[in-house]
Design an enzyme around this catalytic site. Structure first.
Site, PDB file in Angstrom:
ATOM      1  N   LEU A 314       0.819  -1.213   0.000  1.00  0.00           N
ATOM      2  CA  LEU A 314       0.000   0.000   0.000  1.00  0.00           C
ATOM      3  C   LEU A 314       0.853   1.262   0.000  1.00  0.00           C
ATOM      4  CD1 LEU A 314      -2.992  -0.962   2.314  1.00  0.00           C
ATOM      5  CD2 LEU A 314      -3.048  -0.409  -0.129  1.00  0.00           C
ATOM      6  N   TYR A 315       2.012   1.200   0.593  1.00  0.00           N
ATOM      7  CA  TYR A 315       2.930   2.330   0.528  1.00  0.00           C
ATOM      8  C   TYR A 315       3.349   2.552  -0.926  1.00  0.00           C
ATOM      9  CZ  TYR A 315       6.969   5.305   1.598  1.00  0.00           C
ATOM     10  OH  TYR A 315       7.866   6.343   1.653  1.00  0.00           O
ATOM     11  N   GLU A 316       3.705   1.455  -1.606  1.00  0.00           N
ATOM     12  CA  GLU A 316       4.100   1.547  -3.013  1.00  0.00           C
ATOM     13  C   GLU A 316       2.967   2.087  -3.876  1.00  0.00           C
ATOM     14  OE1 GLU A 316       5.368  -2.320  -4.245  1.00  0.00           O
ATOM     15  OE2 GLU A 316       6.650  -2.565  -2.485  1.00  0.00           O
ATOM     16  N   LYS A 319       2.228   5.816  -3.147  1.00  0.00           N
ATOM     17  CA  LYS A 319       3.327   6.669  -3.581  1.00  0.00           C
ATOM     18  C   LYS A 319       3.396   6.737  -5.114  1.00  0.00           C
ATOM     19  CE  LYS A 319       5.355   8.318   0.131  1.00  0.00           C
ATOM     20  NZ  LYS A 319       5.543   9.774   0.331  1.00  0.00           N
TER      21      LYS A 319
END
Length: 406
Positions: A314-316, A319
């Site tokens: 989810l960070y990827e 971002k």
């Protein structure tokens, strides 16, 4: 083909050489009093709207500054020709193009000094008055870029045609006196940015989700920093503040690590993507005047997760979403937008990071002063190859299949 390549290379070198001489002479003029006494006439000429204070001063400025500068360029333009003759370079005589190139500038400077009608409109392009139609150029100097030398910081923005010398000297962007607001200011990178930007002479403002005022430890003393408390979702409350901000650094973020719940998805996109986008758009509304176009900027921390795995899906995803939104909005942005493509540095979000936030910040500032629009700081060599390729093709795709409406 080899002959054409050699001749073309020598011509390019001869022109680049005299441009380096011009910019070095200009930089020296701001640090050596005898030359500054001549160069100051150039700065007496223009008002902030780039209209000349008077025709007389405009003409005198060319005799005192532009003509001596061109004469020095012309004299030193023969150095490549002399070296070529001395070392018997093939086709060394083509380096005389640099001398012809310089002679053109000398003739134009003399013509402006004599007040030849219309010559300034044809040859003094970076000093033409009127509304700026483009952002400060990255490699070739335009009006917007050069305006900053006169009215932002006279000890920066020295380059006249190519930005090479400014990039080498770190004078392609001046941070001195700039008001810089930083979100995520209480985090590891936020604190490092506050500290090192303060040390450059910037006026820093901390935008934090925490209520405690932020203090920086500098030279053994605690320095209180203006701290504004805000929360994601309250972006519009910062509008009045952003009117007085020169550079907005959007640095806040969240990492839910391996979570994949609906709540984790919503939170990741809200913090890492949509809040950043809304703040950027809000800042864009404050860009109205020529000064705003020339001096205002947005820096966004998108992370190298744009092109590399971060072992946090989810960070990827979030971002990459904000990274692509920035690439799209750059096509029509009213001010410079920089991406911070950062590798793993040690922080609360990433306790196993291998770089220090202090070192990362110093690299960010160094590259910003060299006017890098995509600032890459990482230990991963793949990022230096993968990101520029990705950014180029995504930008071209957006140009081809989207358009500005209204």
């Amino acid at each position: 083909m080899l002959t054409i390549a050699i001749i073309s290379g020598l011509i390019l070198v001869s022109i680049l050489w005299v441009e380096i001489i011009r910019d070095s002479y200009h930089a020296l003029s701001h640090h050596w009093t005898p030359l500054y006494r001549l160069h100051i006439w150039h700065h007496k000429v223009f008002r902030p709207d780039l209209t000349a204070a008077s025709e007389e001063i405009y003409r005198q400025a060319h005799w005192y500054n532009d003509v001596p500068e061109a004469l020095v360029m012309l004299l030193l333009s023969f150095v490549p020709l002399w070296l070529g003759y001395l070392f018997n370079w093939p086709f060394y005589w083509v380096t005389s193009v640099g001398s012809l190139y310089t002679a053109f500038f000398l003739v134009c400077a003399i013509a402006r000094g004599f007040g030849v009608s219309g010559i300034d409109e044809l040859t003094d392009i970076t000093h033409r008055p009127g509304q700026f139609e483009s952002l400060p150029a990255e490699w070739f100097i335009n009006r917007t870029y050069h305006w900053r030398h006169h009215f932002d910081d006279q000890k920066a923005y020295y380059s006249g045609t190519f930005a090479l010398v400014d990039k080498i000297l770190g004078t392609a962007l001046s941070l001195k006196g700039k008001t810089i607001a930083i979100t995520g200011a209480s985090g590891t990178l936020g604190l490092a940015l506050l500290k090192h930007l303060h040390l450059t002479g910037a006026k820093v403002i901390a935008l934090s989700s925490k209520s405690e005022p932020i203090k920086l430890e500098i030279n053994g003393q605690n320095l209180p920093i203006k701290t504004i408390t805000w929360q994601v979702g309250q972006e519009n409350e910062l509008k009045e503040l952003l009117e007085s901000v020169d550079i907005l650094i959007i640095n806040h973020g969240i990492n839910v690590n391996g979570a994949r719940t609906p709540e984790a998805i919503a939170k990741s996109y809200e913090v890492n993507a949509f809040s950043c986008w809304q703040l950027m758009e809000l800042f864009f509304t404050t860009v109205r005047t020529n000064k705003d176009i020339a001096c205002k900027e947005v820096w966004l921390n998108t992370s190298e997760a744009e092109v590399n795995p971060a072992f946090s899906p989810l960070y990827e995803l979030s971002k990459r979403a904000i990274g692509d939104i920035i690439t799209l909005r750059r096509l029509d942005a009213p001010c410079v937008v920089r991406k911070l493509i950062l590798g793993p540095f040690k922080s609360n979000l990433n306790p196993v990071g291998v770089m220090s936030a202090d070192w990362v910040t110093q690299q960010i500032i160094r590259q910003a002063k060299a006017d890098f629009r995509n600032i890459i700081v990482t230990i991963n060599p793949i990022t230096f190859i993968a990101f520029p390729i990705k950014e180029f093709f995504v930008s071209q795709y957006f140009k081809l299949f989207s358009k500005k409406v209204g």
